[in-house]
Scaffold this motif. Structure first.
Motif, PDB file in Angstrom:
ATOM      1  N   LEU A  50       0.833  -1.211   0.000  1.00 44.16           N
ATOM      2  CA  LEU A  50       0.000   0.000   0.000  1.00 44.16           C
ATOM      3  C   LEU A  50       0.865   1.257   0.000  1.00 44.16           C
ATOM      4  O   LEU A  50       0.529   2.251  -0.660  1.00 44.16           O
ATOM      5  N   GLN A  51       1.965   1.230   0.740  1.00 42.22           N
ATOM      6  CA  GLN A  51       2.874   2.373   0.731  1.00 42.22           C
ATOM      7  C   GLN A  51       3.434   2.618  -0.673  1.00 42.22           C
ATOM      8  O   GLN A  51       3.491   3.767  -1.136  1.00 42.22           O
ATOM      9  N   GLU A  52       3.834   1.557  -1.329  1.00 38.29           N
ATOM     10  CA  GLU A  52       4.352   1.714  -2.683  1.00 38.29           C
ATOM     11  C   GLU A  52       3.281   2.250  -3.621  1.00 38.29           C
ATOM     12  O   GLU A  52       3.556   3.110  -4.475  1.00 38.29           O
ATOM     13  N   LEU A  53       2.053   1.768  -3.458  1.00 38.25           N
ATOM     14  CA  LEU A  53       0.966   2.246  -4.312  1.00 38.25           C
ATOM     15  C   LEU A  53       0.683   3.731  -4.082  1.00 38.25           C
ATOM     16  O   LEU A  53       0.534   4.515  -5.033  1.00 38.25           O
ATOM     17  N   ASN A  54       0.622   4.154  -2.804  1.00 43.03           N
ATOM     18  CA  ASN A  54       0.349   5.552  -2.491  1.00 43.03           C
ATOM     19  C   ASN A  54       1.484   6.460  -2.978  1.00 43.03           C
ATOM     20  O   ASN A  54       1.237   7.562  -3.490  1.00 43.03           O
ATOM     21  N   ALA A  55       2.730   6.007  -2.819  1.00 39.60           N
ATOM     22  CA  ALA A  55       3.857   6.817  -3.270  1.00 39.60           C
ATOM     23  C   ALA A  55       3.819   7.010  -4.788  1.00 39.60           C
ATOM     24  O   ALA A  55       4.062   8.115  -5.292  1.00 39.60           O
TER      25      ALA A  55
ATOM     26  N   GLU B 219       3.273  10.681  -6.729  1.00 39.84           N
ATOM     27  CA  GLU B 219       4.202  11.186  -7.738  1.00 39.84           C
ATOM     28  C   GLU B 219       3.482  11.496  -9.041  1.00 39.84           C
ATOM     29  O   GLU B 219       3.753  12.512  -9.689  1.00 39.84           O
ATOM     30  N   GLU B 220       2.560  10.625  -9.431  1.00 40.58           N
ATOM     31  CA  GLU B 220       1.803  10.886 -10.654  1.00 40.58           C
ATOM     32  C   GLU B 220       0.947  12.148 -10.509  1.00 40.58           C
ATOM     33  O   GLU B 220       0.863  12.963 -11.443  1.00 40.58           O
ATOM     34  N   LYS B 221       0.313  12.324  -9.342  1.00 42.65           N
ATOM     35  CA  LYS B 221      -0.526  13.509  -9.111  1.00 42.65           C
ATOM     36  C   LYS B 221       0.333  14.777  -9.080  1.00 42.65           C
ATOM     37  O   LYS B 221      -0.040  15.821  -9.634  1.00 42.65           O
ATOM     38  N   LEU B 222       1.496  14.685  -8.454  1.00 41.61           N
ATOM     39  CA  LEU B 222       2.377  15.852  -8.383  1.00 41.61           C
ATOM     40  C   LEU B 222       2.853  16.254  -9.781  1.00 41.61           C
ATOM     41  O   LEU B 222       2.901  17.446 -10.114  1.00 41.61           O
TER      42      LEU B 222
ATOM     43  N   ILE C  29       5.313  13.845   0.288  1.00 40.01           N
ATOM     44  CA  ILE C  29       6.238  12.831  -0.233  1.00 40.01           C
ATOM     45  C   ILE C  29       7.490  12.758   0.633  1.00 40.01           C
ATOM     46  O   ILE C  29       7.967  11.672   0.977  1.00 40.01           O
ATOM     47  N   LEU C  30       8.003  13.922   1.026  1.00 45.75           N
ATOM     48  CA  LEU C  30       9.177  13.934   1.903  1.00 45.75           C
ATOM     49  C   LEU C  30       8.849  13.307   3.252  1.00 45.75           C
ATOM     50  O   LEU C  30       9.649  12.565   3.820  1.00 45.75           O
ATOM     51  N   GLN C  31       7.680  13.638   3.784  1.00 48.23           N
ATOM     52  CA  GLN C  31       7.286  13.103   5.090  1.00 48.23           C
ATOM     53  C   GLN C  31       7.113  11.580   5.025  1.00 48.23           C
ATOM     54  O   GLN C  31       7.468  10.862   5.960  1.00 48.23           O
ATOM     55  N   ALA C  32       6.555  11.045   3.900  1.00 45.35           N
ATOM     56  CA  ALA C  32       6.361   9.594   3.766  1.00 45.35           C
ATOM     57  C   ALA C  32       7.690   8.874   3.670  1.00 45.35           C
ATOM     58  O   ALA C  32       7.865   7.785   4.209  1.00 45.35           O
ATOM     59  N   GLU C  33       8.660   9.493   3.008  1.00 42.71           N
ATOM     60  CA  GLU C  33       9.968   8.867   2.900  1.00 42.71           C
ATOM     61  C   GLU C  33      10.698   8.835   4.228  1.00 42.71           C
ATOM     62  O   GLU C  33      11.436   7.904   4.517  1.00 42.71           O
TER      63      GLU C  33
ATOM     64  N   GLU D 111       5.116   6.328   6.705  1.00 46.77           N
ATOM     65  CA  GLU D 111       3.725   6.250   7.121  1.00 46.77           C
ATOM     66  C   GLU D 111       2.843   6.076   5.896  1.00 46.77           C
ATOM     67  O   GLU D 111       3.178   6.495   4.787  1.00 46.77           O
ATOM     68  N   VAL D 112       1.700   5.460   6.120  1.00 47.28           N
ATOM     69  CA  VAL D 112       0.721   5.266   5.060  1.00 47.28           C
ATOM     70  C   VAL D 112      -0.226   6.447   5.085  1.00 47.28           C
ATOM     71  O   VAL D 112      -0.900   6.690   6.089  1.00 47.28           O
ATOM     72  N   ASP D 113      -0.222   7.219   4.017  1.00 47.30           N
ATOM     73  CA  ASP D 113      -1.076   8.400   3.922  1.00 47.30           C
ATOM     74  C   ASP D 113      -2.121   8.174   2.840  1.00 47.30           C
ATOM     75  O   ASP D 113      -1.857   7.511   1.831  1.00 47.30           O
ATOM     76  N   VAL D 114      -3.241   8.743   3.068  1.00 46.12           N
ATOM     77  CA  VAL D 114      -4.297   8.707   2.073  1.00 46.12           C
ATOM     78  C   VAL D 114      -4.127   9.910   1.174  1.00 46.12           C
ATOM     79  O   VAL D 114      -3.838  11.015   1.626  1.00 46.12           O
TER      80      VAL D 114
END
Length: 607
Positions: free
Chosen positions: A305-310, A314-317, A375-379, A383-386
């Protein structure tokens, strides 16, 4: 184990070792080599002279071949017999040199002989310097014998060979030595069943009859019966397992109809049904994962899930950054004073004023900055963010997630429950609503007698043939009453398909029904219906080792052809190929020339 429950052995053939020929095979005289070339199994061994002729055949293997997957590209070569191990994975690749019980494929037959000579310690590169006793089918076609003689003499360069019928070898092995007796042989093998009348020690080939049913058809019929009964286990009901059921759990009913009536009784059925246990896995009994395994699985899901959200961030950014660059480019047109291009760009963006453009630039810049921070905070925190909702930018291209993203998010909905993450529910095992072992059992009831019954009633499988009893009656009716009485005094059963319990009693019952009142008869079963043919051929080879009247030498093969046969007590009847005489051809040619000359003279006179 419960009563009447049997496990399938699923026996796997062990590869045959390469045996040493031994000093006895290289004595002053070459020792004969005995080959029982059956359509189900090949048996090979030495006929050693002396008080103790030796044990059972040293080599026994299935008469099938399978070519390796590599083929001509350097992979494994053809595999033969016991080298194949389990036959079921290779069932679709198996090939046999036999059509029914007659060898017709010379190439595959050569593979079987190579395997036999190699594992008996005989070097077949130069020549096989041993006499060979070879079994063949009843009334074997001349072409098949010609092909076999050509293979033995031309390829292996053997000194001499003798052909005989396997059932006759078995017959004489179970009789006193040098006794010229009469009788009826009922030989049932893997592909065919033969009934052979013997008169004064010789085969009466004109009255031999064949039924095209044997162990192969019996196994196929049993497989169809059980597959129709258990459609959920089609793949597990294999021919090898059906042969195991036939060999160990089937029997011949003395009275088929009466036996079927017995099976209608529930008590009789419960006491006599054989429950064949198929292999199964206990992992189907519900969730048996421990808490550690569940925790590990949960961690794997969180990482995915973390990989999917990341990836989605990136695509949205990237998409928001492209839109922001587009709006900034339009703003630069306003600052540079290019009013015409600026108004066209505003119309394309569906905006009314520069103030509205400035508002969208500010909102989109804030969204891009917020996405970079997340993105920086997730790295850093892992954490898993929505993913945040898109900024409210009406009339811009809608940022709707794709259908695949929605489905992938729904897969992980249970991970975001509002329960306390520290409290774990107790592991509950789902109890099955049925006995899984019982579900994987084959109840073999009337099938135990229905499958072997086809040799007496071929109509059970739709074959328009007569059974053993009808064929036996037909053969007896071709003789006088005195000869009939002599033949039924010695009814001999041999072959692997006669080993069912109750076979002898059934034949006695059939003879009792067809013979006159108070007449006598005698039925005998071979001591070893499978190996007695090889034992009989071995004994015959030792008794006729120096008898040149029964062996076909290489010189005779070259003079008289490969179909030539020397008759003996256990052989077929030799019927040579009858070719039209040359004299008759020349006389016909002369007559035709005279007729043409006479016709020509008549025409000249008329002219």
């Amino acid at each position: 184990m419960a009563a009447n429950v049997f496990q399938f052995r699923d026996a796997r053939a062990a590869p045959d070792p390469v045996l040493e020929a031994g000093p006895v095979a290289y004595g002053p005289l070459p020792v004969p080599l005995v080959l029982d070339n059956g359509s189900f199994q090949v048996r090979a061994g030495w006929a050693c002279p002396g008080q103790d002729p030796g044990p059972e055949p040293r080599l026994q293997f299935r008469a099938v071949c399978a070519r390796g997957r590599g083929g001509a590209r350097g992979g494994a070569g053809p595999q033969v017999g016991n080298a194949l191990g389990s036959l079921e994975p290779l069932r679709w690749m198996l090939r046999s040199p036999f059509d029914r019980n007659v060898p017709v494929n010379l190439e595959l037959q050569e593979l079987l002989l190579d395997y036999s000579f190699q594992h008996l310690g005989v070097s077949s590169q130069g020549c096989v310097d041993h006499p060979i006793v070879f079994t063949e089918a009843v009334c074997n076609p001349l072409y098949s014998r010609q092909m076999m003689s050509e293979l033995l003499f031309e390829c292996y360069r053997i000194p001499k060979v003798a052909y005989g019928i396997d059932s006759l070898f078995s017959f004489y092995h179970n009789k006193p030595r040098n006794s010229m007796c009469s009788g009826l042989i009922i030989s049932s093998g893997y592909q065919c069943t033969h009934i052979l009348p013997i008169l004064e020690g010789r085969l009466d080939a004109k009255n031999c009859k064949r039924i095209n049913l044997g162990g192969s058809q019996t196994a196929g019929y049993l497989q169809r019966l059980l597959q129709l009964k258990y459609p959920g286990h089609l793949a597990a009901i294999t021919l090898s397992r059906m042969e195991e059921i036939l060999h160990e759990h089937s029997y011949i009913a003395e009275d088929y109809v009466e036996e079927l009536h017995k099976w209608r009784c529930p008590d009789y059925y419960e006491n006599n049904v054989h429950k064949m246990q198929l292999p199964f896995s206990n992992k189907l009994l519900g969730s048996t994962l421990t808490s550690e395994e569940k925790q590990e699985r949960r961690q794997q899901q969180l990482r995915r899930l973390q990989e999917l959200n990341a990836r989605r961030r990136e695509e949205k950014l990237q998409l928001d950054q492209e839109r922001l660059d587009r709006l900034l480019y339009v703003q630069e047109l306003l600052e540079d004073g290019q009013m015409d291009q600026f108004h066209k760009a505003l119309i394309e963006l569906n905006m009314d004023s520069p103030e509205e453009l400035q508002s969208y630039i500010q909102k989109l810049s804030a969204a891009v900055e917020q996405a970079k921070q997340k993105i920086l905070q997730a790295e850093v925190n892992l954490e898993v963010d929505v993913v945040d909702s898109k900024p409210e930018t009406p009339d811009l291209e809608q940022l709707e997630p794709s259908l695949e993203d929605v489905e992938s998010m729904n897969d992980f909905d249970p991970l975001f429950s509002e329960e306390t993450p520290g409290v774990e529910k107790p592991v509950t095992t789902v109890q099955p609503v049925f006995n899984l072992a019982a579900y994987h059992q084959l109840f073999v009831g009337t099938e135990r007698i229905r499958a072997p019954e086809i040799i007496f009633q071929p109509s059970l499988i739709g074959e328009e043939q007569a059974g053993i009893a009808e064929t036996l009656q037909y053969i007896l009716d071709r003789y006088t009453k005195d000869i009939q009485e002599m033949l039924v005094q010695n009814v001999f059963l041999t072959g692997g398909n006669t080993m069912y319990p109750g076979m002898k009693a059934r034949m006695e019952k059939e003879l009792l029904e067809m013979r006159p009142f108070q007449s006598s008869f005698q039925v005998q079963l071979a001591s070893n219906p499978v190996l007695d043919a090889w034992y009989g051929a071995r004994d015959w080879a030792l008794d006729h080792l120096d008898d040149n009247e029964v062996w076909i030498t290489r010189k005779e093969y070259e003079e008289k052809g490969g179909e030539y046969l020397k008759e003996h007590c256990a052989s077929n009847i030799y019927v040579p190929i009858r070719l039209p005489k040359q004299a008759s051809r020349s006389s016909d040619a002369q007559a035709s020339s005279k007729g043409s000359a006479a016709g020509g003279g008549g025409a000249g006179e008329q002219a």
